[in-house]
Scaffold this motif. Structure first.
Motif, PDB file in Angstrom:
ATOM      1  N   ILE A 130       1.110   8.694   0.976  1.00 41.01           N
ATOM      2  CA  ILE A 130       2.410   9.086   1.531  1.00 41.01           C
ATOM      3  C   ILE A 130       2.261   9.412   3.017  1.00 41.01           C
ATOM      4  O   ILE A 130       3.072   8.984   3.846  1.00 41.01           O
ATOM      5  N   ARG A 131       1.211  10.126   3.361  1.00 41.27           N
ATOM      6  CA  ARG A 131       0.994  10.509   4.762  1.00 41.27           C
ATOM      7  C   ARG A 131       0.703   9.274   5.623  1.00 41.27           C
ATOM      8  O   ARG A 131       1.288   9.106   6.696  1.00 41.27           O
ATOM      9  N   PHE A 132      -0.190   8.404   5.164  1.00 44.63           N
ATOM     10  CA  PHE A 132      -0.573   7.235   5.965  1.00 44.63           C
ATOM     11  C   PHE A 132       0.561   6.229   6.114  1.00 44.63           C
ATOM     12  O   PHE A 132       0.710   5.605   7.162  1.00 44.63           O
ATOM     13  N   THR A 133       1.358   6.056   5.072  1.00 48.69           N
ATOM     14  CA  THR A 133       2.460   5.088   5.148  1.00 48.69           C
ATOM     15  C   THR A 133       3.721   5.698   5.730  1.00 48.69           C
ATOM     16  O   THR A 133       4.667   4.981   6.015  1.00 48.69           O
ATOM     17  N   ILE A 176      -2.107   8.471 -10.891  1.00 52.10           N
ATOM     18  CA  ILE A 176      -2.726   8.400  -9.568  1.00 52.10           C
ATOM     19  C   ILE A 176      -3.167   9.808  -9.185  1.00 52.10           C
ATOM     20  O   ILE A 176      -2.353  10.739  -9.244  1.00 52.10           O
ATOM     21  N   PRO A 177      -4.409   9.980  -8.788  1.00 52.95           N
ATOM     22  CA  PRO A 177      -4.858  11.313  -8.371  1.00 52.95           C
ATOM     23  C   PRO A 177      -3.960  11.871  -7.262  1.00 52.95           C
ATOM     24  O   PRO A 177      -3.581  11.143  -6.329  1.00 52.95           O
ATOM     25  N   ASP A 178      -3.610  13.143  -7.376  1.00 55.56           N
ATOM     26  CA  ASP A 178      -2.683  13.776  -6.430  1.00 55.56           C
ATOM     27  C   ASP A 178      -3.127  13.604  -4.982  1.00 55.56           C
ATOM     28  O   ASP A 178      -2.321  13.285  -4.106  1.00 55.56           O
ATOM     29  N   ARG A 179      -4.407  13.818  -4.726  1.00 60.26           N
ATOM     30  CA  ARG A 179      -4.922  13.735  -3.351  1.00 60.26           C
ATOM     31  C   ARG A 179      -4.728  12.324  -2.780  1.00 60.26           C
ATOM     32  O   ARG A 179      -4.316  12.164  -1.631  1.00 60.26           O
ATOM     33  N   GLU A 180      -4.995  11.307  -3.597  1.00 56.56           N
ATOM     34  CA  GLU A 180      -4.839   9.923  -3.137  1.00 56.56           C
ATOM     35  C   GLU A 180      -3.375   9.590  -2.858  1.00 56.56           C
ATOM     36  O   GLU A 180      -3.055   8.932  -1.872  1.00 56.56           O
ATOM     37  N   LEU A 181      -2.501  10.061  -3.709  1.00 53.16           N
ATOM     38  CA  LEU A 181      -1.076   9.808  -3.511  1.00 53.16           C
ATOM     39  C   LEU A 181      -0.569  10.537  -2.266  1.00 53.16           C
ATOM     40  O   LEU A 181       0.198   9.970  -1.479  1.00 53.16           O
ATOM     41  N   GLU A 182      -1.005  11.766  -2.064  1.00 54.66           N
ATOM     42  CA  GLU A 182      -0.618  12.506  -0.855  1.00 54.66           C
ATOM     43  C   GLU A 182      -1.076  11.772   0.403  1.00 54.66           C
ATOM     44  O   GLU A 182      -0.329  11.674   1.383  1.00 54.66           O
ATOM     45  N   ARG A 237       7.326   6.146  -4.558  1.00 56.86           N
ATOM     46  CA  ARG A 237       7.463   4.708  -4.801  1.00 56.86           C
ATOM     47  C   ARG A 237       7.254   3.919  -3.520  1.00 56.86           C
ATOM     48  O   ARG A 237       6.530   2.924  -3.501  1.00 56.86           O
ATOM     49  N   ALA A 238       7.882   4.359  -2.436  1.00 60.27           N
ATOM     50  CA  ALA A 238       7.753   3.655  -1.165  1.00 60.27           C
ATOM     51  C   ALA A 238       6.301   3.657  -0.682  1.00 60.27           C
ATOM     52  O   ALA A 238       5.817   2.669  -0.131  1.00 60.27           O
ATOM     53  N   ALA A 239       5.614   4.759  -0.894  1.00 59.32           N
ATOM     54  CA  ALA A 239       4.204   4.852  -0.494  1.00 59.32           C
ATOM     55  C   ALA A 239       3.349   3.866  -1.276  1.00 59.32           C
ATOM     56  O   ALA A 239       2.495   3.175  -0.714  1.00 59.32           O
ATOM     57  N   ILE A 240       3.585   3.784  -2.570  1.00 59.71           N
ATOM     58  CA  ILE A 240       2.800   2.883  -3.410  1.00 59.71           C
ATOM     59  C   ILE A 240       3.116   1.430  -3.086  1.00 59.71           C
ATOM     60  O   ILE A 240       2.210   0.601  -2.940  1.00 59.71           O
ATOM     61  N   VAL A 241       4.377   1.101  -2.948  1.00 54.42           N
ATOM     62  CA  VAL A 241       4.758  -0.271  -2.602  1.00 54.42           C
ATOM     63  C   VAL A 241       4.162  -0.644  -1.245  1.00 54.42           C
ATOM     64  O   VAL A 241       3.608  -1.737  -1.070  1.00 54.42           O
ATOM     65  N   GLY A 242       4.232   0.266  -0.285  1.00 50.91           N
ATOM     66  CA  GLY A 242       3.656  -0.001   1.034  1.00 50.91           C
ATOM     67  C   GLY A 242       2.155  -0.204   0.976  1.00 50.91           C
ATOM     68  O   GLY A 242       1.608  -1.112   1.612  1.00 50.91           O
ATOM     69  N   ALA A 243       1.479   0.612   0.195  1.00 52.08           N
ATOM     70  CA  ALA A 243       0.023   0.498   0.076  1.00 52.08           C
ATOM     71  C   ALA A 243      -0.380  -0.803  -0.608  1.00 52.08           C
ATOM     72  O   ALA A 243      -1.313  -1.488  -0.170  1.00 52.08           O
ATOM     73  N   VAL A 244       0.333  -1.168  -1.656  1.00 53.30           N
ATOM     74  CA  VAL A 244       0.023  -2.420  -2.364  1.00 53.30           C
ATOM     75  C   VAL A 244       0.324  -3.623  -1.477  1.00 53.30           C
ATOM     76  O   VAL A 244      -0.462  -4.574  -1.415  1.00 53.30           O
ATOM     77  N   THR A 245       1.429  -3.574  -0.765  1.00 55.61           N
ATOM     78  CA  THR A 245       1.787  -4.659   0.145  1.00 55.61           C
ATOM     79  C   THR A 245       0.728  -4.828   1.229  1.00 55.61           C
ATOM     80  O   THR A 245       0.301  -5.946   1.537  1.00 55.61           O
ATOM     81  N   ASP A 246       0.297  -3.716   1.810  1.00 52.67           N
ATOM     82  CA  ASP A 246      -0.733  -3.766   2.849  1.00 52.67           C
ATOM     83  C   ASP A 246      -2.054  -4.302   2.288  1.00 52.67           C
ATOM     84  O   ASP A 246      -2.705  -5.131   2.919  1.00 52.67           O
TER      85      ASP A 246
END
Length: 67
Positions: free
Chosen positions: A16-19, A7-13, A25-34
């Motif tokens: 994490i910030r938006f969620t 995952i590109p660093d900027r997208e992951l950052e 892991r929590a950021a990715i799970v939250g993004a996929v769930t949303d």
């Protein structure tokens, strides 16, 4: 399920910030769930107004007035 992805660093950052997640892991799970929730809602909206057997709000009000 364990999966390795790049995952590109900027997208992951941003995720994490938006969620407001505490972990990657929590950021990715939250993004996929949303994302999944939004896609399910889009599917429902596509069928909005396609059922002709339902009564209209006006018909419901008229039925309530009769009681």
């Amino acid at each position: 399920m364990k999966t390795t992805i790049d995952i590109p660093d900027r997208e992951l950052e941003d995720a994490i910030r938006f969620t407001q997640a505490k972990t990657k892991r929590a950021a990715i799970v939250g993004a996929v769930t949303d994302f999944n929730r939004r896609m399910r809602m889009a599917e429902l909206v596509r069928f909005s107004g396609t059922c002709s057997s339902l009564i209209t709000p006006e018909e419901l009000r008229a039925m309530r007035r009769q009681d």
